[in-house]
Scaffold this motif. Structure first.
Motif, mmCIF file in Angstrom:
data_model
loop_
_atom_site.group_PDB
_atom_site.id
_atom_site.type_symbol
_atom_site.label_atom_id
_atom_site.label_comp_id
_atom_site.label_asym_id
_atom_site.label_seq_id
_atom_site.Cartn_x
_atom_site.Cartn_y
_atom_site.Cartn_z
ATOM 1 N N ALA A 1 27.229 -19.271 -22.303
ATOM 2 C CA ALA A 1 27.091 -19.847 -23.642
ATOM 3 C C ALA A 1 28.131 -20.947 -23.820
ATOM 4 C CB ALA A 1 27.261 -18.769 -24.702
ATOM 5 N N GLN A 2 27.656 -22.163 -24.027
ATOM 6 C CA GLN A 2 28.546 -23.313 -24.021
ATOM 7 C C GLN A 2 28.137 -24.326 -25.089
ATOM 8 O OE1 GLN A 2 30.726 -25.388 -20.415
ATOM 9 N NE2 GLN A 2 28.550 -25.719 -20.329
ATOM 10 N N THR A 3 29.140 -24.883 -25.747
ATOM 11 C CA THR A 3 28.969 -25.963 -26.722
ATOM 12 C C THR A 3 29.903 -27.089 -26.311
ATOM 13 O OG1 THR A 3 30.748 -25.134 -28.142
ATOM 14 C CG2 THR A 3 28.512 -24.284 -28.555
ATOM 15 N N PRO A 4 29.798 -28.265 -26.944
ATOM 16 C CA PRO A 4 30.774 -29.318 -26.632
ATOM 17 C C PRO A 4 32.213 -28.874 -26.839
ATOM 18 C CG PRO A 4 28.925 -30.254 -27.843
ATOM 19 C CD PRO A 4 28.729 -28.764 -27.848
ATOM 20 N N VAL A 5 32.452 -28.026 -27.844
ATOM 21 C CA VAL A 5 33.809 -27.529 -28.088
ATOM 22 C C VAL A 5 34.301 -26.706 -26.905
ATOM 23 C CG1 VAL A 5 35.161 -25.924 -29.489
ATOM 24 C CG2 VAL A 5 33.671 -27.582 -30.596
ATOM 25 N N VAL A 6 33.460 -25.806 -26.407
ATOM 26 C CA VAL A 6 33.839 -24.968 -25.272
ATOM 27 C C VAL A 6 34.066 -25.826 -24.038
ATOM 28 C CG1 VAL A 6 33.077 -23.115 -23.741
ATOM 29 C CG2 VAL A 6 32.619 -22.965 -26.202
ATOM 30 N N TRP A 7 33.155 -26.759 -23.791
ATOM 31 C CA TRP A 7 33.268 -27.621 -22.611
ATOM 32 C C TRP A 7 34.555 -28.433 -22.653
ATOM 33 C CZ3 TRP A 7 33.685 -32.776 -21.426
ATOM 34 C CH2 TRP A 7 33.405 -33.133 -20.110
ATOM 35 N N ARG A 8 34.849 -29.049 -23.799
ATOM 36 C CA ARG A 8 36.049 -29.885 -23.904
ATOM 37 C C ARG A 8 37.322 -29.055 -23.792
ATOM 38 N NH1 ARG A 8 32.727 -32.679 -27.831
ATOM 39 N NH2 ARG A 8 32.158 -34.722 -27.007
ATOM 40 N N ALA A 9 37.302 -27.848 -24.344
ATOM 41 C CA ALA A 9 38.471 -26.983 -24.238
ATOM 42 C C ALA A 9 38.748 -26.637 -22.774
ATOM 43 C CB ALA A 9 38.262 -25.709 -25.050
ATOM 44 N N ALA A 10 37.686 -26.402 -21.999
ATOM 45 C CA ALA A 10 37.861 -26.135 -20.574
ATOM 46 C C ALA A 10 38.376 -27.372 -19.848
ATOM 47 C CB ALA A 10 36.538 -25.663 -19.966
ATOM 48 N N ARG A 11 37.813 -28.528 -20.160
ATOM 49 C CA ARG A 11 38.265 -29.767 -19.509
ATOM 50 C C ARG A 11 39.730 -30.049 -19.794
ATOM 51 N NH1 ARG A 11 36.014 -31.308 -15.248
ATOM 52 N NH2 ARG A 11 37.211 -33.215 -15.523
ATOM 53 N N ARG A 12 40.182 -29.726 -21.013
ATOM 54 C CA ARG A 12 41.595 -29.943 -21.341
ATOM 55 C C ARG A 12 42.518 -29.113 -20.449
ATOM 56 N NH1 ARG A 12 39.548 -30.266 -26.795
ATOM 57 N NH2 ARG A 12 39.972 -32.339 -27.664
ATOM 58 N N GLN A 13 41.999 -28.008 -19.947
ATOM 59 C CA GLN A 13 42.782 -27.178 -19.036
ATOM 60 C C GLN A 13 42.571 -27.571 -17.574
ATOM 61 O OE1 GLN A 13 44.973 -25.210 -20.478
ATOM 62 N NE2 GLN A 13 44.074 -25.940 -22.405
ATOM 63 N N GLY A 14 41.832 -28.659 -17.354
ATOM 64 C CA GLY A 14 41.576 -29.109 -15.983
ATOM 65 C C GLY A 14 40.517 -28.314 -15.262
ATOM 66 N N LEU A 15 39.654 -27.618 -16.026
ATOM 67 C CA LEU A 15 38.649 -26.745 -15.432
ATOM 68 C C LEU A 15 37.268 -27.393 -15.441
ATOM 69 C CD1 LEU A 15 39.679 -23.434 -17.236
ATOM 70 C CD2 LEU A 15 40.367 -24.189 -14.946
ATOM 71 N N THR A 16 36.498 -27.106 -14.410
ATOM 72 C CA THR A 16 35.106 -27.526 -14.332
ATOM 73 C C THR A 16 34.214 -26.344 -14.675
ATOM 74 O OG1 THR A 16 35.532 -29.192 -12.637
ATOM 75 C CG2 THR A 16 33.278 -28.356 -12.796
ATOM 76 N N SER A 17 33.284 -26.552 -15.593
ATOM 77 C CA SER A 17 32.356 -25.501 -15.994
ATOM 78 C C SER A 17 31.311 -25.280 -14.901
ATOM 79 C CB SER A 17 31.678 -25.883 -17.308
ATOM 80 O OG SER A 17 30.737 -24.906 -17.687
ATOM 81 N N VAL A 18 31.092 -24.013 -14.559
ATOM 82 C CA VAL A 18 30.153 -23.646 -13.493
ATOM 83 C C VAL A 18 29.132 -22.660 -14.050
ATOM 84 C CG1 VAL A 18 29.879 -22.609 -11.214
ATOM 85 C CG2 VAL A 18 31.947 -23.944 -11.739
ATOM 86 N N LEU A 19 27.850 -23.013 -13.966
ATOM 87 C CA LEU A 19 26.794 -22.089 -14.353
ATOM 88 C C LEU A 19 26.105 -21.585 -13.076
ATOM 89 C CD1 LEU A 19 25.546 -23.787 -17.622
ATOM 90 C CD2 LEU A 19 27.213 -21.965 -17.333
ATOM 91 N N TRP A 20 24.798 -21.587 -13.002
ATOM 92 C CA TRP A 20 24.146 -20.962 -11.854
ATOM 93 C C TRP A 20 22.684 -21.356 -11.793
ATOM 94 C CZ3 TRP A 20 26.056 -18.291 -16.107
ATOM 95 C CH2 TRP A 20 25.096 -17.790 -16.985
ATOM 96 N N GLY A 21 22.047 -20.923 -10.702
ATOM 97 C CA GLY A 21 20.612 -21.076 -10.511
ATOM 98 C C GLY A 21 19.985 -19.688 -10.428
#
Length: 272
Positions: A163-183
């Motif tokens: 479950a991801q929103t722009p807020v969640v994505w940007r918060a992760a990027r601020r920590q230097g993290l890349t969001s990973v989902l799946w197939g």
């Protein structure tokens, strides 16, 4: 019972079925305009990049990305690690920090086995439902504590439930993290026979696919409400999946291992 687990029954509905089953065609970027855009984004910094999540790896190598969520958990993580070792496979484990704090020896075992660790969250709360300030605080605290525990930086983040929103994505990027989902997905939060879950996991697996599986089960103590803990042996399930990969001439590897010779495939956050 025959066939594979029905994603329309039980907790499958609460796990965002479109996120786990829909296949996306990723357009290839090319040409001078695309190259110029990539250079501009690189100069602009990480927060200016497209809001997207890694969902697969473009690779010619016969490798599949193995990922495990919701650990570490005694009786789950240790059995998964044993089977991975037997098959000389590596994997990426997305851990809950509250659990990693309690089970430090399992965290050490994951690293000692040649695997990598990513962040799944401080706990298993659905971040997309929380205020932006809370999301930023939780991800900053979780990242700092996990990196302190590991003694190294982490690269990957998988939001609980995807479950991801722009807020969640940007918060992760601020920590230097890349969001990973799946197939492909094993649907292994359901208590089904391992042979059926393995058949489900192997559907659609090919070079560069990211498989979602679990080495633990998030419960109320983790901020989750995912029903009873499955009783099947997670090691048995992983053994069946790896045997299926062997039959297809594929190897199970961690995300970083597959990216060493491949390129990340991403989709915008709103497509997941």
């Amino acid at each position: 019972m025959s066939g594979v687990p029905d994603p329309g029954n039980g907790r499958g509905d609460r796990r965002d079925r479109p996120q786990r089953n829909r296949k996306w065609a990723i357009p290839e970027a090319g040409g001078a305009l695309a190259a110029a855009r990539r250079r501009a984004l690189a100069l602009a910094g990480p927060l200016a990049r497209p809001i997207g999540s890694l969902v697969a790896v473009r690779t010619q190598a016969p490798e599949v990305v193995l990922t495990f969520d919701d650990g570490p958990e005694p009786g789950g993580t240790d059995r998964v690690l044993s089977v991975l070792s037997d098959h000389a496979a590596t994997a990426t484990f997305f851990v809950l920090v509250d659990r990693a704090r309690r089970h430090r020896s399992l965290v050490r075992d994951v690293l000692a086995g040649g695997h990598e660790i990513g962040l799944h969250g401080m706990d298993h709360q659905r971040l997309s439902r929380l205020p932006s300030a809370v999301v930023r605080t939780l991800l900053a605290s979780a990242t700092a504590e996990l990196e302190d525990l590991l003694g190294t930086q982490i690269r990957w983040f998988r939001p609980p439930y995807g479950a991801q929103t722009p807020v969640v994505w940007r918060a992760a990027r601020r920590q230097g993290l890349t969001s990973v989902l799946w197939g492909p997905c094993a649907w292994d939060w359901l208590d089904r026979p391992p042979e059926l879950l393995a058949a489900q996991a192997l559907r659609g697996l090919g070079p560069g696919a990211v498989l979602l599986a679990h080495d633990g089960h998030a419960g109320p103590e983790d901020g989750a409400d995912d029903g009873p803990r499955p009783a099947f042996d997670r090691g048995d399930l992983v053994r069946r999946v790896l045997a299926g990969l062997d039959e297809r001439g594929l190897r199970g590897r961690s995300l970083s291992d597959v990216l060493a010779t491949g390129e990340a495939r991403t989709v915008p956050w709103f497509l997941r």
